[in-house]
Design a protein around this motif. Structure first.
Motif, PDB file in Angstrom:
ATOM      1  N   ILE A  64     -45.310  16.970 -25.355  1.00  0.00           N
ATOM      2  CA  ILE A  64     -44.687  16.078 -24.484  1.00  0.00           C
ATOM      3  C   ILE A  64     -43.492  15.596 -25.412  1.00  0.00           C
ATOM      4  N   ALA A  65     -42.308  15.865 -25.026  1.00  0.00           N
ATOM      5  CA  ALA A  65     -40.979  15.553 -25.828  1.00  0.00           C
ATOM      6  C   ALA A  65     -40.122  14.656 -25.117  1.00  0.00           C
ATOM      7  N   GLU A  66     -39.457  13.600 -25.898  1.00  0.00           N
ATOM      8  CA  GLU A  66     -38.553  12.607 -25.017  1.00  0.00           C
ATOM      9  C   GLU A  66     -37.225  13.597 -24.611  1.00  0.00           C
ATOM     10  N   LYS A  67     -37.051  13.003 -23.401  1.00  0.00           N
ATOM     11  CA  LYS A  67     -36.065  13.943 -22.561  1.00  0.00           C
ATOM     12  C   LYS A  67     -36.547  15.361 -22.171  1.00  0.00           C
ATOM     13  N   GLY A  68     -37.725  15.667 -22.371  1.00  0.00           N
ATOM     14  CA  GLY A  68     -38.281  16.981 -21.878  1.00  0.00           C
ATOM     15  C   GLY A  68     -38.765  16.890 -20.508  1.00  0.00           C
ATOM     16  N   SER A  69     -39.218  18.136 -19.997  1.00  0.00           N
ATOM     17  CA  SER A  69     -39.560  18.341 -18.733  1.00  0.00           C
ATOM     18  C   SER A  69     -41.268  18.147 -18.788  1.00  0.00           C
ATOM     19  N   ILE A  70     -41.691  17.505 -17.706  1.00  0.00           N
ATOM     20  CA  ILE A  70     -43.253  17.307 -17.230  1.00  0.00           C
ATOM     21  C   ILE A  70     -43.351  17.515 -15.908  1.00  0.00           C
ATOM     22  N   SER A  71     -44.465  17.975 -15.527  1.00  0.00           N
ATOM     23  CA  SER A  71     -45.078  18.025 -14.152  1.00  0.00           C
ATOM     24  C   SER A  71     -45.964  16.801 -13.983  1.00  0.00           C
ATOM     25  N   VAL A  72     -45.829  16.098 -13.066  1.00  0.00           N
ATOM     26  CA  VAL A  72     -46.695  14.685 -12.659  1.00  0.00           C
ATOM     27  C   VAL A  72     -47.028  15.035 -11.181  1.00  0.00           C
ATOM     28  N   ASP A  73     -48.294  15.198 -10.815  1.00  0.00           N
ATOM     29  CA  ASP A  73     -48.815  15.781  -9.474  1.00  0.00           C
ATOM     30  C   ASP A  73     -47.676  16.816  -8.986  1.00  0.00           C
ATOM     31  N   GLY A  74     -47.051  17.884  -9.701  1.00  0.00           N
ATOM     32  CA  GLY A  74     -46.473  18.556  -9.229  1.00  0.00           C
ATOM     33  C   GLY A  74     -44.720  18.260  -8.916  1.00  0.00           C
ATOM     34  N   ILE A  75     -44.551  17.091  -9.621  1.00  0.00           N
ATOM     35  CA  ILE A  75     -43.125  16.877  -9.540  1.00  0.00           C
ATOM     36  C   ILE A  75     -42.564  16.988 -10.940  1.00  0.00           C
ATOM     37  N   SER A  76     -41.323  17.767 -10.632  1.00  0.00           N
ATOM     38  CA  SER A  76     -40.654  17.877 -12.056  1.00  0.00           C
ATOM     39  C   SER A  76     -39.947  16.557 -12.542  1.00  0.00           C
ATOM     40  N   LEU A  77     -40.310  16.341 -13.443  1.00  0.00           N
ATOM     41  CA  LEU A  77     -39.803  14.917 -14.081  1.00  0.00           C
ATOM     42  C   LEU A  77     -39.315  15.141 -15.375  1.00  0.00           C
ATOM     43  N   THR A  78     -38.717  14.119 -15.802  1.00  0.00           N
ATOM     44  CA  THR A  78     -37.882  13.986 -17.184  1.00  0.00           C
ATOM     45  C   THR A  78     -38.772  12.616 -17.957  1.00  0.00           C
ATOM     46  N   THR A  79     -39.274  13.059 -19.017  1.00  0.00           N
ATOM     47  CA  THR A  79     -39.710  11.789 -20.187  1.00  0.00           C
ATOM     48  C   THR A  79     -38.658  11.048 -20.807  1.00  0.00           C
ATOM     49  N   ASN A  80     -38.385   9.686 -20.539  1.00  0.00           N
ATOM     50  CA  ASN A  80     -37.440   8.935 -20.926  1.00  0.00           C
ATOM     51  C   ASN A  80     -37.760   8.299 -22.490  1.00  0.00           C
ATOM     52  N   ALA A  81     -39.097   7.974 -22.631  1.00  0.00           N
ATOM     53  CA  ALA A  81     -39.496   7.471 -23.611  1.00  0.00           C
ATOM     54  C   ALA A  81     -41.020   8.025 -24.098  1.00  0.00           C
ATOM     55  N   ILE A  82     -41.317   8.176 -25.451  1.00  0.00           N
ATOM     56  CA  ILE A  82     -42.776   8.326 -26.065  1.00  0.00           C
ATOM     57  C   ILE A  82     -43.069   7.343 -26.816  1.00  0.00           C
ATOM     58  N   ASP A  83     -44.519   7.336 -26.717  1.00  0.00           N
ATOM     59  CA  ASP A  83     -45.284   6.310 -27.678  1.00  0.00           C
ATOM     60  C   ASP A  83     -46.712   6.847 -27.911  1.00  0.00           C
ATOM     61  N   GLY A  84     -46.791   7.850 -28.802  1.00  0.00           N
ATOM     62  CA  GLY A  84     -47.908   8.495 -28.846  1.00  0.00           C
ATOM     63  C   GLY A  84     -48.196   9.517 -27.662  1.00  0.00           C
ATOM     64  N   ALA A  85     -49.454   9.454 -27.262  1.00  0.00           N
ATOM     65  CA  ALA A  85     -49.749  10.305 -25.916  1.00  0.00           C
ATOM     66  C   ALA A  85     -49.124   9.488 -24.600  1.00  0.00           C
ATOM     67  N   SER A  86     -48.548   8.579 -24.763  1.00  0.00           N
ATOM     68  CA  SER A  86     -48.173   7.810 -23.730  1.00  0.00           C
ATOM     69  C   SER A  86     -46.579   8.174 -23.369  1.00  0.00           C
ATOM     70  N   PHE A  87     -46.033   8.389 -22.163  1.00  0.00           N
ATOM     71  CA  PHE A  87     -44.832   8.749 -21.886  1.00  0.00           C
ATOM     72  C   PHE A  87     -44.080   7.787 -20.543  1.00  0.00           C
ATOM     73  N   MET A  88     -42.972   7.496 -20.574  1.00  0.00           N
ATOM     74  CA  MET A  88     -42.131   6.738 -19.601  1.00  0.00           C
ATOM     75  C   MET A  88     -41.260   7.551 -18.692  1.00  0.00           C
ATOM     76  N   LEU A  89     -41.496   7.365 -17.544  1.00  0.00           N
ATOM     77  CA  LEU A  89     -40.432   7.961 -16.279  1.00  0.00           C
ATOM     78  C   LEU A  89     -39.752   6.819 -15.742  1.00  0.00           C
TER      79      LEU A  89
END
Length: 220
Positions: free
Chosen positions: A133-158
């Protein structure tokens, strides 16, 4: 293959438990099923499932023990809302990112904060997924294509706009909600590629992602 652009929110209307797996019946909501046939794939909260019965706007899918173990389907109940997306066609517009429909793990919503018209969600991923998981990278959350805006360890913010919230199951999210996560498939293939010949060997210890990058000349 999917894009992570949700087409409709459906709901589970029946659950039949078998020895170790289950069959669920889904009300497709506003999803157009006119071009769907038996054997077709539909993403349900990011999980690719095969249509085994089709009648009107209702259909059945089977969920294996492996899928139940890997996803949030272990906790589903009647009325459970699900994000739906039909498998993409070659001629489809690619609006999200490559989503395979194979869940990597279950995350937990840790906070929900209104910021202007948007909502910030912090999600805690399993530690094993943090390296993908990378900042400004892509991730699918419950099937939704989303962009991570911040990272803190294994936590990320949308940061989610009102349209996305209103058109998906995200409107139901609160602290403690469990969500299906699928990391960017490119990150997984890159890690495997960097292993080189070691991918075919059995090692008791694995190199970290940073060590792999350094050994491959990506870091000074």
């Amino acid at each position: 293959m999917f894009t992570g652009i949700i087409e409709a929110v459906g709901s589970i209307t029946a659950i039949k438990h078998h020895a170790k797996d289950m069959t669920i019946t889904v009300d497709s909501g506003d999803l157009d099923l006119s071009d769907v046939k038996l054997g077709d794939s539909i993403s349900h909260n990011g999980v690719c499932l095969t249509v085994t019965r089709l009648e009107g706007n209702s259909y059945d899918v089977d969920i294996s023990h492996e899928t139940i173990k890997r996803s949030g389907f272990a906790n589903i109940k009647n009325g459970f809302p699900v994000n739906l997306e039909k498998a993409m066609q070659v001629s489809s517009r690619f609006g999200g990112h490559i989503v395979s429909g194979h869940v990597d793990g279950v995350g937990e919503i840790t906070s929900v904060t209104q910021v202007g018209s948007a909502i910030e969600y912090w999600i805690k991923a399993p530690d094993s997924l943090a390296k993908y998981i990378a900042e400004k990278g892509s991730i699918s959350v419950d099937g939704i294509s989303l962009t991570t805006n911040a990272i803190d360890g294994a936590s990320f913010m949308l940061t989610i706009i009102p349209h996305t919230t209103s058109q998906t199951t995200m409107k139901h999210y609160q602290a403690g909600t469990l969500v299906n996560l699928e990391v960017d498939v490119v990150a997984r293939y890159l890690e495997r590629l960097l292993l080189g010949d070691k991918a075919t060997n059995n090692h008791t210890e694995k190199e970290s992602t940073m060590e792999l990058l350094a050994r491959s000349g990506f870091m000074g």
